[in-house]
Design an enzyme around this catalytic site. Structure first.
Site, short mmCIF file in Angstrom:
data_model
loop_
_atom_site.label_atom_id
_atom_site.label_comp_id
_atom_site.label_asym_id
_atom_site.label_seq_id
_atom_site.Cartn_x
_atom_site.Cartn_y
_atom_site.Cartn_z
N GLY A 46 0.87 -1.18 0.00
CA GLY A 46 0.00 0.00 0.00
C GLY A 46 0.89 1.22 0.00
O GLY A 46 1.86 1.28 -0.76
N GLU A 47 0.61 2.14 0.87
CA GLU A 47 1.42 3.35 0.99
C GLU A 47 2.01 3.38 2.40
O GLU A 47 1.28 3.57 3.37
CB GLU A 47 0.53 4.57 0.70
N SER A 48 3.31 3.16 2.49
CA SER A 48 3.92 2.97 3.82
C SER A 48 3.81 4.20 4.71
O SER A 48 3.72 4.08 5.93
CB SER A 48 5.39 2.55 3.67
N CYS A 75 6.08 -5.44 0.48
CA CYS A 75 6.21 -4.13 -0.16
C CYS A 75 6.14 -2.99 0.88
O CYS A 75 7.08 -2.84 1.65
CB CYS A 75 5.19 -3.98 -1.27
N ARG A 102 12.80 3.21 -0.79
CA ARG A 102 11.44 3.16 -1.32
C ARG A 102 11.44 3.47 -2.82
O ARG A 102 12.26 4.24 -3.29
CB ARG A 102 10.57 4.21 -0.62
N ILE A 130 5.56 -3.61 -7.50
CA ILE A 130 4.75 -2.41 -7.77
C ILE A 130 5.32 -1.26 -6.94
O ILE A 130 5.19 -1.25 -5.71
CB ILE A 130 3.26 -2.63 -7.42
N ARG A 131 5.96 -0.32 -7.58
CA ARG A 131 6.65 0.77 -6.87
C ARG A 131 7.40 0.18 -5.65
O ARG A 131 7.28 0.65 -4.53
CB ARG A 131 5.64 1.85 -6.44
N HIS A 166 4.90 -8.74 -4.17
CA HIS A 166 3.53 -9.02 -3.71
C HIS A 166 3.11 -10.47 -3.96
O HIS A 166 2.41 -10.75 -4.95
CB HIS A 166 2.53 -8.12 -4.45
N GLU A 168 0.85 -12.06 -2.59
CA GLU A 168 -0.62 -12.16 -2.45
C GLU A 168 -1.34 -11.84 -3.76
O GLU A 168 -2.53 -12.08 -3.88
CB GLU A 168 -1.11 -11.25 -1.31
N1 GLN Z 1 6.03 2.67 -2.82
C1 GLN Z 1 5.13 2.33 -1.75
C2 GLN Z 1 5.61 2.92 -0.44
O1 GLN Z 1 6.57 3.59 -0.38
C3 GLN Z 1 5.00 0.84 -1.62
C4 GLN Z 1 4.29 0.28 -2.82
C5 GLN Z 1 3.55 -0.99 -2.55
O2 GLN Z 1 3.32 -1.39 -1.41
N2 GLN Z 1 3.10 -1.61 -3.61
O3 GLN Z 1 4.98 2.72 0.56
#
Ligand code: GLN
Length: 192
Positions: A46-48, A75, A102, A130-131, A166, A168
């Site tokens: 998600g977004e840390s 992630c 990140r 993913i990112r 990921h 999952e």
């Molecule tokens: N780039 C996101 C972060 O810094 C992590 C991306 C992800 O969990 N798919 O939190």
């Protein structure tokens, strides 16, 4: 066995579905009280920054640190587990002696899939990035389980397992199985 999935933000439903494919009950965790009902906790992607801020607000940072729950971060969840996050003072658990970068693949390749060789698994796993972060420093207690182009993307220390990708989001449940088998002792053997 009931496995908690931190459900503040991000891809928590996908982890619950992955657990269900293994015949294991997943439970959404949002409060300190919820921690009492689970034998381990998955920290989703998600977004840390958001996940860390909400964890702090709900008292979950201290509660998870003080618990002895096995933890599996994917992630953003890996970022939250790291002691050092390059260029950021965002809230974190900091339970693994490592530094992460990140959005490491950022500009060149935001998202990609690739085969990852994992120590202890006979066949590779499909890594969905993913990112994604990578681990740029590991302390002596951190065991490296997989690399991608030389960068650490799967590792463990103590009660923590962390993946930059990921698992999952694929049908392959072997990494969840590995987490349950190695970190959560009461894993049912008939699902192996
Ligand atoms: N780039 C996101 C972060 O810094 C992590 C991306 C992800 O969990 N798919 O939190």
């Amino acid at each position: 066995m009931r496995i908690g999935v931190l459900a503040l933000q991000g891809a928590f439903r996908e982890h619950i579905q992955a657990l269900a494919r293994l015949g294991v009950e997943g439970r959404e965790v949002r409060t300190v009280k919820d921690l009492a009902d689970v034998q381990a906790l998955i920290l989703p992607g998600g977004e840390s920054t958001t996940i860390g801020m909400l964890m702090e607000e709900y008292g979950l940072i201290d509660a998870i640190r003080e618990s002895e729950l096995p933890l599996f971060g994917t992630c953003a969840g890996m970022i939250v587990l790291a002691r050092d996050i390059l260029g950021s003072s965002q809230p974190r658990l900091g339970l693994m002696d490592m530094a992460v970068d990140r959005n490491h693949y950022g500009r060149q390749r935001e998202s990609f899939e690739t085969e990852i060789e994992v120590t202890g698994l006979p066949d590779g796993v499909r890594g969905v990035f993913i990112r994604a972060p990578v681990v740029t420093r590991t302390g002596p207690g951190v065991e490296i389980l997989a690399r991608h182009q030389g960068e650490v993307v799967l590792c463990q220390e103590g009660r923590c397992l962390a993946a930059a990708f990921h698992p999952e989001l694929t049908a392959d449940t072997r990494l969840h199985r590995m987490f349950l088998d190695r970190f959560v002792t009461k894993a049912p053997s008939h699902h192996r």
